[in-house]
Design an enzyme around this catalytic site. Structure first.
Site, PDB file in Angstrom:
ATOM      1  N   ARG A   1       0.847  -3.566  12.403  1.00 34.72           N
ATOM      2  CA  ARG A   1       0.081  -3.914  13.593  1.00 34.72           C
ATOM      3  C   ARG A   1       0.745  -5.097  14.289  1.00 34.72           C
ATOM      4  NH1 ARG A   1      -1.453   0.371  12.973  1.00 34.72           N
ATOM      5  NH2 ARG A   1      -3.573   1.171  12.668  1.00 34.72           N
TER       6      ARG A   1
ATOM      7  N   THR B   1       6.037  -2.398  11.273  1.00 37.13           N
ATOM      8  CA  THR B   1       5.531  -1.063  11.605  1.00 37.13           C
ATOM      9  C   THR B   1       4.039  -0.956  11.297  1.00 37.13           C
ATOM     10  OG1 THR B   1       6.198  -0.252   9.416  1.00 37.13           O
ATOM     11  CG2 THR B   1       7.746   0.090  11.225  1.00 37.13           C
TER      12      THR B   1
ATOM     13  N   GLU C   1       0.369  -4.576  23.385  1.00 35.84           N
ATOM     14  CA  GLU C   1       0.962  -3.246  23.307  1.00 35.84           C
ATOM     15  C   GLU C   1       0.381  -2.358  24.405  1.00 35.84           C
ATOM     16  OE1 GLU C   1       0.714   0.199  20.009  1.00 35.84           O
ATOM     17  OE2 GLU C   1       1.661  -1.651  19.282  1.00 35.84           O
TER      18      GLU C   1
ATOM     19  N   GLY D   1       0.829  -1.195   0.000  1.00 31.45           N
ATOM     20  CA  GLY D   1       0.000   0.000   0.000  1.00 31.45           C
ATOM     21  C   GLY D   1       0.867   1.248   0.000  1.00 31.45           C
ATOM     22  N   ARG D   2       0.324   2.337   0.512  1.00 33.90           N
ATOM     23  CA  ARG D   2       1.037   3.610   0.488  1.00 33.90           C
ATOM     24  C   ARG D   2       2.391   3.533   1.187  1.00 33.90           C
ATOM     25  NH1 ARG D   2      -4.240   4.851   2.145  1.00 33.90           N
ATOM     26  NH2 ARG D   2      -5.496   6.097   0.687  1.00 33.90           N
ATOM     27  N   ILE D   3       2.395   2.983   2.404  1.00 37.52           N
ATOM     28  CA  ILE D   3       3.637   2.966   3.181  1.00 37.52           C
ATOM     29  C   ILE D   3       4.624   1.978   2.584  1.00 37.52           C
ATOM     30  CG2 ILE D   3       4.634   2.517   5.453  1.00 37.52           C
ATOM     31  CD1 ILE D   3       1.963   3.481   6.658  1.00 37.52           C
TER      32      ILE D   3
ATOM     33  N   HIS E   1       5.643   2.432  19.473  1.00 35.90           N
ATOM     34  CA  HIS E   1       4.635   2.793  18.463  1.00 35.90           C
ATOM     35  C   HIS E   1       4.743   4.287  18.114  1.00 35.90           C
ATOM     36  CE1 HIS E   1       0.439   1.566  16.802  1.00 35.90           C
ATOM     37  NE2 HIS E   1       1.062   2.381  15.976  1.00 35.90           N
TER      38      HIS E   1
END
Length: 334
Positions: free
Chosen positions: A238, A236, A267, A156-158, A286
């Site tokens: 989930r 980075t 988390e 995707g974008r990242i 995070h």
């Protein structure tokens, strides 16, 4: 009467400045997220909620809030903390903040790639502990990145932003993402037909998938064993995408060379968790989108979309746009 808004954590002032002239705003004051009981106590009568990933917005909470609730604006790119289907059934608009954090999160991912591959945190720990005695030709040997193979799970974008950064290191970039048509991918990126194909070839495996039933626990014992023993895993996206117990075993038994985590499951990790003390694992709290500029833009976007939803205007990033269509068909305004 101004609409009532509950903001579940202190956010950048730029976002609050957009809300306060138009709404009656309550902001949760604590550093820790509000408990479930606190959420239940504060949402009744609210017309809008501005939430974070740590806030579970489910059918029960929506019912407690009441029928006047119009918008849930999530201060995050993901919305796995929100029952979007339940919100849609109730005619509640859900928005998020994608795009604005793409480059900042990609920076952090690539920083983890460098730090984990070259064992930078281990080196810092040696210096701080007074254990550095001399230069040694075999001390803290890591893995080269220049010309190495990067495997992106999720494009995707990242993921694509990380691929752009890899070009500066002359890395060969592989990708695996069944949701992405091969023809829509920039030239120079090599598609893998299976996850196993990518894992067996990559020197760095970087995760960029949303949390879904299909990706929960995706990196289990089998996936980690398929990686090269010299490879590192970067997460980075989930924490729940990786089986934590399997990762502990992989590091302790040397299935992989290291891991760099900005997200974990659970988390936060307890201070005595094996991953925290594992020398070959970097655990961050995070902070993927944690730059001053990006968090400011996220707050502004979350606030602006919340206001748009309350006014009956289309927000920039609706997660369930069918709610807008239903409101339009019903002639509903705010």
């Amino acid at each position: 009467m101004k609409p009532r808004i509950f903001v579940t954590r202190r956010i950048a002032q730029a976002g609050l400045d957009l809300l306060t002239p138009h709404c009656e705003v309550e902001v949760w004051p604590g550093e820790e997220p509000p408990s479930r009981e606190e959420l239940r106590a504060r949402v009744p009568g609210c017309h809008g909620l501005l939430t974070l990933l740590s806030d579970r917005v489910d059918e029960e909470l929506l019912a407690v809030a009441g029928p006047q609730l119009r918008v849930v604006s999530n201060h995050a790119a993901g919305v796995d903390n929100i029952d979007v289907a339940a919100a849609t059934r109730r005619g509640i608009l859900v928005t998020n903040t994608p795009d604005v954090l793409t480059e900042t999160t990609a920076d952090l991912a690539f920083a983890l790639i460098c730090a984990t591959s070259r064992r930078l945190v281990e080196g810092v720990d040696w210096v701080r502990a007074g254990r550095w005695k001399t230069w040694s030709p075999l001390f803290l040997l890591g893995q080269d990145l220049f010309g190495a193979t990067l495997g992106l799970v999720g494009l995707g974008r990242i993921g694509r932003a990380v691929a752009r950064r890899a070009q500066g290191f002359a890395m060969r970039v592989l990708w695996y993402d069944p949701s992405i048509p091969a023809g829509s991918v920039p030239a120079g990126l090599h598609r893998c037909d299976t996850l196993d194909e990518l894992l067996r070839a990559a020197d760095v495996v970087s995760l960029h998938v949303p949390l879904t039933p299909a990706t929960r626990g995706l990196f289990d014992v089998a996936a980690l064993r398929a990686m090269k023993p010299t490879a590192v895993l970067i997460n980075t996206c989930r924490g729940q995408v990786v089986d934590t117990a399997a990762l502990v075993q992989a590091l302790q038994e040397g299935w992989i060379a290291g891991a760099g985590l900005d997200v974990t499951d659970p988390e936060p990790l307890p201070a005595d968790h094996p991953l925290v003390s594992e020398p070959r694992c970097i655990v961050l709290p995070h902070i993927g989108s944690a730059s001053t500029a990006t968090r400011g833009r996220m707050a502004e976007l979350a606030a602006a979309d919340l206001l748009a939803g309350l006014r009956g205007e289309p927000p920039r990033h609706p997660v369930n746009p069918e709610v807008l269509a239903g409101r339009a068909a019903a002639g509903a305004g705010c």
